[in-house]
Design a protein around this motif. Structure first.
Motif, short mmCIF file in Angstrom:
data_model
loop_
_atom_site.label_atom_id
_atom_site.label_comp_id
_atom_site.label_asym_id
_atom_site.label_seq_id
_atom_site.Cartn_x
_atom_site.Cartn_y
_atom_site.Cartn_z
N LEU A 1 9.30 -3.51 -3.99
CA LEU A 1 8.19 -2.57 -3.97
C LEU A 1 7.02 -3.12 -3.16
O LEU A 1 6.40 -2.40 -2.38
CB LEU A 1 7.75 -2.24 -5.40
N THR A 2 6.75 -4.41 -3.30
CA THR A 2 5.69 -5.03 -2.50
C THR A 2 6.03 -4.93 -1.02
O THR A 2 5.17 -4.55 -0.20
CB THR A 2 5.50 -6.51 -2.90
N HIS A 3 7.27 -5.23 -0.66
CA HIS A 3 7.70 -5.11 0.74
C HIS A 3 7.54 -3.68 1.25
O HIS A 3 7.06 -3.45 2.37
CB HIS A 3 9.15 -5.58 0.89
N GLU A 4 7.91 -2.72 0.42
CA GLU A 4 7.80 -1.30 0.79
C GLU A 4 6.33 -0.92 1.03
O GLU A 4 6.00 -0.28 2.03
CB GLU A 4 8.38 -0.44 -0.33
N TYR A 5 5.45 -1.32 0.12
CA TYR A 5 4.03 -1.01 0.29
C TYR A 5 3.45 -1.66 1.54
O TYR A 5 2.70 -1.02 2.29
CB TYR A 5 3.22 -1.48 -0.92
N VAL A 6 3.79 -2.90 1.78
CA VAL A 6 3.27 -3.60 2.96
C VAL A 6 3.81 -2.96 4.24
O VAL A 6 3.06 -2.78 5.21
CB VAL A 6 3.60 -5.11 2.90
#
Length: 173
Positions: free
Chosen positions: A24-29
């Protein structure tokens, strides 16, 4: 062969939730730049833990394939859904819809009467999920795509009680 998807729970900083947080962090970034890290750090894991919060995971063979969380938001009757996620290898299976339904069920059982949630303007699939699930947009649906950020929604849980839960008249003999 189809496998059973089970509902589980963890802390947002727990080992079972780690794939959710990482992807999810990768997706947001990738969608929002460095602000994605800020969003993931905005709320401490304790806010998504009982009492008042919950992190639910859908597990397949013990591995998380989807998840989401809620936390208390403002008044005691309002929950805020955050951290909705489906593993990239498991999308288009209806898992996000199931997570949302499980979160609604759990929030209702905890006494919440309303759910707020916000998605970003660069997440059209999330926008469609919430509209399809009957959430009311608190923004102009006719605004050009990407023009609005964030996109807030609300759902009144008391409006979604199943008809079977309502008293019925006894059938005539």
């Amino acid at each position: 062969m189809s496998t059973t998807v089970e509902v589980g729970a963890d802390r947002l900083d727990g080992p079972v939730a780690e794939p959710l947080v990482h992807e999810l962090t990768h997706e947001y970034v990738s969608r929002y730049g460095p602000g994605g890290h800020e969003e993931m750090a905005r709320h401490p894991p304790e806010e998504f833990a009982p009492p008042g919060g919950l992190l639910l995971l859908l597990l397949e063979r013990g591995e998380p394939v989807a998840g989401g969380a809620y936390r208390r938001h403002g008044d005691p009757g309002t929950a805020e859904v955050k951290r909705m996620w489906t593993h990239s290898a498991h999308r288009r299976r209806g898992l996000a819809r199931r997570v949302l339904a499980e979160l609604e069920r759990a929030a209702t059982a905890e006494g919440y009467r309303r759910i707020l949630l916000t998605t970003g303007s660069r997440q059209p699939e999330a926008r469609q999920l919430y509209l399809a699930a009957g959430y009311t947009p608190l923004f102009d649906l006719d605004a050009p795509p990407g023009a609005l950020h964030p996109l807030p929604f609300v759902q009144h849980l008391t409006d979604r009680r199943p008809a079977a839960a309502e008293p019925r008249e006894a059938p005539e003999p």
